[in-house]
Motif scaffolding. Structure first.
Motif, PDB file in Angstrom:
ATOM      1  N   LEU A 253       0.679  -1.087  -0.111  1.00 16.01           N
ATOM      2  CA  LEU A 253       0.056  -0.125  -0.010  1.00 16.01           C
ATOM      3  C   LEU A 253       0.907   1.210   0.011  1.00 16.01           C
ATOM      4  O   LEU A 253       0.427   2.325  -0.408  1.00 16.01           O
ATOM      5  CB  LEU A 253      -0.868  -0.104   1.178  1.00 16.01           C
ATOM      6  N   GLY A 254       2.167   1.211   0.542  1.00 14.99           N
ATOM      7  CA  GLY A 254       3.074   2.140   0.298  1.00 14.99           C
ATOM      8  C   GLY A 254       2.066   3.606   1.298  1.00 14.99           C
ATOM      9  O   GLY A 254       1.784   3.375   2.352  1.00 14.99           O
ATOM     10  N   GLU A 255       2.374   4.691   0.656  1.00  9.30           N
ATOM     11  CA  GLU A 255       1.990   5.876   1.182  1.00  9.30           C
ATOM     12  C   GLU A 255       0.302   5.762   1.862  1.00  9.30           C
ATOM     13  O   GLU A 255      -0.289   6.665   2.454  1.00  9.30           O
ATOM     14  CB  GLU A 255       1.868   7.158   0.221  1.00  9.30           C
ATOM     15  N   PHE A 256      -0.369   4.775   1.124  1.00  9.61           N
ATOM     16  CA  PHE A 256      -1.849   4.959   1.585  1.00  9.61           C
ATOM     17  C   PHE A 256      -2.279   4.261   2.821  1.00  9.61           C
ATOM     18  O   PHE A 256      -3.109   4.536   3.317  1.00  9.61           O
ATOM     19  CB  PHE A 256      -2.688   3.837   0.547  1.00  9.61           C
ATOM     20  N   LEU A 257      -1.191   3.390   3.413  1.00  4.83           N
ATOM     21  CA  LEU A 257      -1.176   2.994   4.772  1.00  4.83           C
ATOM     22  C   LEU A 257      -0.286   3.617   5.703  1.00  4.83           C
ATOM     23  O   LEU A 257       0.958   3.588   5.575  1.00  4.83           O
ATOM     24  CB  LEU A 257      -0.915   1.560   4.960  1.00  4.83           C
ATOM     25  N   ASP A 258      -0.620   4.387   6.718  1.00  8.36           N
ATOM     26  CA  ASP A 258       0.314   4.954   7.708  1.00  8.36           C
ATOM     27  C   ASP A 258       0.912   4.027   8.535  1.00  8.36           C
ATOM     28  O   ASP A 258       0.484   3.024   9.349  1.00  8.36           O
ATOM     29  CB  ASP A 258      -0.541   5.821   8.663  1.00  8.36           C
ATOM     30  N   GLU A 259       2.234   3.843   8.688  1.00  2.00           N
ATOM     31  CA  GLU A 259       2.842   2.968   9.555  1.00  2.00           C
ATOM     32  C   GLU A 259       2.662   2.948  10.998  1.00  2.00           C
ATOM     33  O   GLU A 259       2.725   1.910  11.671  1.00  2.00           O
ATOM     34  CB  GLU A 259       4.493   3.242   9.372  1.00  2.00           C
ATOM     35  N   GLU A 260       1.874   4.217  11.227  1.00  6.69           N
ATOM     36  CA  GLU A 260       1.425   4.184  12.900  1.00  6.69           C
ATOM     37  C   GLU A 260       0.273   3.418  13.013  1.00  6.69           C
ATOM     38  O   GLU A 260       0.254   2.705  13.823  1.00  6.69           O
ATOM     39  CB  GLU A 260       0.984   5.540  13.107  1.00  6.69           C
ATOM     40  N   VAL A 261      -0.536   3.214  11.957  1.00  9.77           N
ATOM     41  CA  VAL A 261      -1.352   2.086  11.933  1.00  9.77           C
ATOM     42  C   VAL A 261      -0.904   0.644  12.061  1.00  9.77           C
ATOM     43  O   VAL A 261      -1.733   0.043  12.986  1.00  9.77           O
ATOM     44  CB  VAL A 261      -2.514   2.287  10.883  1.00  9.77           C
ATOM     45  N   ALA A 262      -0.024   0.373  11.320  1.00 11.63           N
ATOM     46  CA  ALA A 262       0.440  -1.000  11.235  1.00 11.63           C
ATOM     47  C   ALA A 262       1.437  -1.185  12.739  1.00 11.63           C
ATOM     48  O   ALA A 262       1.161  -2.318  13.190  1.00 11.63           O
ATOM     49  CB  ALA A 262       1.746  -1.282  10.161  1.00 11.63           C
TER      50      ALA A 262
END
Length: 419
Positions: A253-262
């Motif tokens: 997803l790259g920029e579509f998913l914030d790493e903070e969410v992961a």
């Protein structure tokens, strides 16, 4: 004309054996949840109809048992809309009443507030196995905690409770609404279409990935977007580990998913797996949607193999209390499917562990009054020793009487004859 002896359709009478099981399960739930710091509260069975039909309860709002106005307020001849004749409704869940309760009493409560509610709710639903029109819900919620400590505590408290009741090898399926939105955005779907797409995705367990793809195409969505969307689920096929799922999604997803969410999801999985008491698996499920539109973040669901479906669930609903106060308050909750759990236990012939020995004293008709006092004294002494003692008159059909009492758990019979 004889009165109707059967309960209203979709509601049921509860016989003594089931009531004993329900009381036992309720005691385990309360004891365990209290040990995690949850505080019991109670809210009314009825709420203002405006609270219940404020687009917070999803499909449940179509199932409200509505209460007509009473006395002088009810003017049917001049009524032109439903609002003219209805002012209250029976609560369809415990979340809306909890939000109203918290909004009304926030200054009197600790922050964060850990709530425990067990009570009846009503839905004008189609009755089926494990689903009734009046049923008991059992909710725990944490209000005022913005971090994922709320999710961790809720999952641990719920799974510990299920384990103590006797369930094992079940799953807690977990997902995040922000992940669902990131996947849809990556595929190229318009934001205004997300809810419709998620409704279709929610059917995955029934129609499969091909069925989802076909239904989205029939709804008029672009083939290119559908293909990109489907490829994501193919890449996650059989990936149950939360951390592994996050790694795949970040790479896709790259920029579509914030790493903070992961990281939010990884932290939940790490803490739960390191400290869990019950035997269960925490499973990442990218198809998990949860129908309620009020969820804003983490969502989860209980899957018990013996039932073959959901036995509870919940999630984060940070914007719901704001509908009452005008100011959003972090909130997260988990509901156990109480009726379905009781159904499973009943089907398994569950026996309440550690229950007092149940003894029935059968006293023949005409037994002398002076000796009856001795029987009552004997029963009193036995109760003092921890036994459950029932003193009843002996029926003519003693064999059938004993069969009925045995079905209620009485394992010993003491007979007193008039001799």
């Amino acid at each position: 004309m004889a009165l109707n002896k059967k309960p209203v359709n979709g509601m049921k009478d509860i016989l003594p054996y089931e009531m004993e099981v329900r009381d036992y399960v309720t005691s385990i739930i309360k004891e365990t949840y209290r040990s995690f710091g949850f505080t019991p509260i109670e809210t009314p069975a009825m709420e203002s109809i405006g609270n219940l039909s404020n687009k917070q309860g999803g499909e449940n709002e179509k199932l409200i048992f509505k209460v007509m106005k009473r006395g002088e307020k009810l003017n049917i001849p001049e009524a032109t809309t439903e609002e003219d004749v209805v002012d209250f409704g029976m609560r369809y869940d415990l979340t809306v009443p909890l939000c109203r309760f918290y909004s009304n009493h926030a200054n009197e409560l600790t922050s964060p507030f850990k709530s425990l509610q067990i009570g009846s709710v009503w839905r004008a639903d189609r009755p089926q196995r494990g689903r009734y029109r009046q049923f008991t819900q059992c909710d725990i919620d944490i209000l005022g905690e913005p971090s994922n400590l709320a999710e961790i505590e809720l999952i641990l408290a719920t799974t510990t409770t299920l384990g103590r009741i006797g369930f094992k090898n079940f799953e807690i399926r977990i997902n995040e609404r922000r992940i669902l939105k990131a996947m849809a955005a990556y595929a190229g779907f318009a934001e205004e279409d997300y809810d419709s797409i998620f409704i279709t995705l929610d059917k995955m367990d029934k129609i499969g990935l091909d069925g989802v793809s076909k239904e989205l195409l029939e709804a008029g969505y672009p083939q290119e977007s559908i293909d990109k969307y489907v490829d994501l689920f193919d890449a996650l096929d059989n990936v149950k580990d939360v951390a592994a799922g996050m790694d795949i999604l970040l790479s896709k997803l790259g920029e579509f998913l914030d790493e903070e969410v992961a990281n939010w999801m990884r932290e939940i999985a790490t803490a739960v797996n390191a400290t869990k008491e019950a035997e269960f698996d925490l499973v990442f499920d990218p198809t998990l949607v949860r129908g309620m539109s009020y969820y804003t973040g983490t969502i989860f669901e209980i899957a018990i193999p013996e039932f073959g479906g959901s036995c509870g669930g919940g999630g984060r609903y940070d914007k719901m209390i704001g509908n009452f106060t005008g100011q959003n308050t972090p909130a997260c909750g988990f509901s156990i499917g109480f009726e379905r759990i009781i159904l499973l236990l009943m089907e398994q012939g569950f026996k309440v562990p550690g229950a007092n020995k149940k003894v029935a004293y059968l006293v023949e008709k005409g037994y002398p009054a002076d000796k009856l006092a001795e029987v009552m004294a004997q029963a009193k002494a036995a109760r003092g020793d921890g036994q459950t003692v029932l003193v009843v008159r002996m029926n003519k059909n003693k064999k059938f009487q004993k069969e009925q009492l045995s079905a209620e758990g009485y394992e010993e019979f003491v007979e007193f004859f008039n001799r």
